[in-house]
Design an enzyme around this catalytic site. Structure first.
Site, short mmCIF file in Angstrom:
data_model
loop_
_atom_site.label_atom_id
_atom_site.label_comp_id
_atom_site.label_asym_id
_atom_site.label_seq_id
_atom_site.Cartn_x
_atom_site.Cartn_y
_atom_site.Cartn_z
N CYS A 70 0.83 -1.20 0.00
CA CYS A 70 0.00 0.00 0.00
C CYS A 70 0.87 1.25 0.00
O CYS A 70 1.71 1.43 0.91
CB CYS A 70 -0.92 0.01 1.22
SG CYS A 70 -1.86 1.55 1.41
N CYS A 73 0.65 3.45 3.38
CA CYS A 73 1.15 2.95 4.67
C CYS A 73 2.55 3.52 4.91
O CYS A 73 3.23 3.96 3.98
CB CYS A 73 1.21 1.43 4.66
SG CYS A 73 -0.41 0.62 4.84
N HIS A 134 -3.62 0.84 8.34
CA HIS A 134 -4.23 0.47 7.06
C HIS A 134 -5.65 -0.06 7.22
O HIS A 134 -6.49 0.11 6.34
CB HIS A 134 -3.36 -0.58 6.37
CG HIS A 134 -3.86 -1.02 5.04
ND1 HIS A 134 -3.60 -0.34 3.87
CD2 HIS A 134 -4.64 -2.10 4.68
CE1 HIS A 134 -4.17 -0.97 2.85
NE2 HIS A 134 -4.80 -2.03 3.31
N ASN A 174 -13.63 9.56 -0.34
CA ASN A 174 -14.41 8.47 -0.91
C ASN A 174 -14.14 7.22 -0.07
O ASN A 174 -12.98 6.88 0.18
CB ASN A 174 -14.01 8.18 -2.36
CG ASN A 174 -14.23 9.37 -3.27
OD1 ASN A 174 -15.13 10.17 -3.04
ND2 ASN A 174 -13.41 9.48 -4.30
N HIS A 185 -6.62 2.10 2.11
CA HIS A 185 -6.11 2.83 3.28
C HIS A 185 -6.97 4.07 3.54
O HIS A 185 -7.32 4.79 2.60
CB HIS A 185 -4.66 3.24 3.02
CG HIS A 185 -3.93 3.68 4.24
ND1 HIS A 185 -2.95 2.92 4.84
CD2 HIS A 185 -4.06 4.79 5.01
CE1 HIS A 185 -2.48 3.56 5.90
NE2 HIS A 185 -3.15 4.70 6.03
N HIS A 187 -8.11 7.47 3.69
CA HIS A 187 -7.52 8.70 3.16
C HIS A 187 -8.58 9.54 2.47
O HIS A 187 -9.66 9.06 2.13
CB HIS A 187 -6.40 8.39 2.17
CG HIS A 187 -6.89 7.88 0.84
ND1 HIS A 187 -7.39 6.60 0.67
CD2 HIS A 187 -6.98 8.48 -0.39
CE1 HIS A 187 -7.75 6.43 -0.59
NE2 HIS A 187 -7.52 7.56 -1.25
N GLN A 189 -8.84 13.39 -0.17
CA GLN A 189 -8.11 14.17 -1.15
C GLN A 189 -8.52 15.65 -1.05
O GLN A 189 -9.55 15.97 -0.45
CB GLN A 189 -8.38 13.66 -2.57
CG GLN A 189 -7.97 12.22 -2.80
CD GLN A 189 -8.21 11.77 -4.23
OE1 GLN A 189 -7.60 12.29 -5.16
NE2 GLN A 189 -9.10 10.81 -4.41
#
Length: 360
Positions: A70, A73, A134, A174, A185, A187, A189
């Protein structure tokens, strides 16, 4: 909060937002990387007067890698990720496959036809990693970590709003393969748009009409006040924020979280408002997951004021919505929604609000 900026091997910026003052951020990026791609093209659709971004390099972006590969990570001795450190709290970095950036190709075309001008998609796209774990999720974060995320978003909103040509800054998350995520993972944006998006333009037009009719009143403030008075669609609230289902919700389950005070963007939130956001938002996320006793796919979208003309009409709010309409059913955008933009909701908003109130 401690802020530490470093440069990745290909020249992109990465910023650690640490909750501890003694965090070691001296780890270098040891990878050999190609230079970042040039920015996208913006092409004007003359039939609706809207800009469309064309970013062919994004076809190569990482797609659902195994957990030991990933890129979000922390780095390990066996795998160098996008984050050089072996652990972190919150990290923000320039997207390796950006929709918008300041890297303009020298042979950029300026016109396809007389009706379709073309210009570089100058802006910025960043990735926000909420945790080094993660297997976690935003809804599993402690309130203190949510505050760190909000402070990081405030930092980046202020910085990106000051970039040349940027007209609106849009943080979002999302969640879920049903939504289309390409990395598991936890996250989000941040997009710094070089134009005012179509939805924001529509909101500004409606807000301007309302202000003209009412002697300068703010549309979103009046909508929020009406929802607080009606109570029917309120899901949860505290001293500084209210979470409610919009009366004309487009999505099966949609909640907007709004501060009680009109502010244009996240940097304008007070310390008390930032602290109060975390428990309310976590409560709503828990209700989403409890609805069908499994993780709810969702999009979480911060609507902030534009940078230029019309900024005074903006009212910061978070829109949270899911395409799941039942435990085993998703709402797909079919003919009416996709082709015409006319949404047909499967669930009455008052019923959705009641289901969310009853979920916990």
């Amino acid at each position: 909060m401690r802020r530490t900026a470093i440069t990745l091997a290909d020249g992109r910026e990465l910023i650690y937002f640490d909750e501890r003052a003694d965090a070691d951020r001296s780890f270098p990026d040891t990878r050999e990387l190609p230079p970042p791609p040039p920015t996208s093209q913006l092409r004007l659709d003359p039939l609706v007067d809207e800009w469309v971004a064309v970013a062919a390099h994004r076809q190569k972006r990482t797609f659902l890698p195994p957990s030991d590969k990933c890129p979000l990570c922390p780095s390990t001795p066996d795998f160098a990720s996008e984050i050089p450190a072996p652990d972190y709290d919150v990290v923000v970095f320039e997207n390796q496959f950006p929709s918008f950036s300041d890297r303009v190709s020298p042979d950029e075309i300026t016109e396809l036809t007389e009706q379709v001008p073309v210009r570089p998609g100058v802006g910025r796209c960043e990735v926000v990693c909420f945790t080094s774990d993660h297997h976690s999720a935003f809804g599993q974060l402690p309130a203190a970590r949510v505050r760190t995320v909000i402070d990081a978003l405030a930092d980046r909103t202020a910085a990106m709003s000051a970039l040349p040509g940027v007209e609106q800054v849009f943080p979002f998350e999302n969640r879920g393969v049903e939504i289309g995520v390409t990395l598991h993972h936890p996250h989000g944006q941040i997009y710094a748009y070089p134009m005012v998006p179509a939805r924001t333009q529509a909101m500004l037009r409606a807000a301007a009409r309302h202000a003209n009719r009412t002697g300068g009143r703010i549309l979103y403030a009046d909508v929020l006040a009406a929802e607080q008075k009606a109570q029917t669609r309120i899901v949860a609230a505290n001293e500084h924020w209210t979470a409610y289902v919009p009366a004309a919700a487009r999505w099966p389950f949609e909640v907007q979280l709004a501060p009680h005070r009109q502010v244009p963007d996240i940097p304008a939130l007070s310390d008390a408002e930032r602290d109060a956001f975390a428990p309310l938002y976590l409560d709503v996320l828990h209700r989403f997951d409890a609805l069908f006793d499994k993780p709810m796919p969702y999009i979480s979208a911060w609507h902030q004021a534009v940078v230029g003309a019309g900024r005074e009409l903006g009212y910061l709010h978070l829109q949270l919505f899911s395409i799941r309409r039942a435990a085993d059913k998703l709402k797909y955008l079919a003919g009416s929604e996709s082709a015409m933009g006319v949404f047909i909701n499967d669930i009455v908003p008052e019923r959705a609000a009641q289901m969310l109130r009853d979920a916990i």
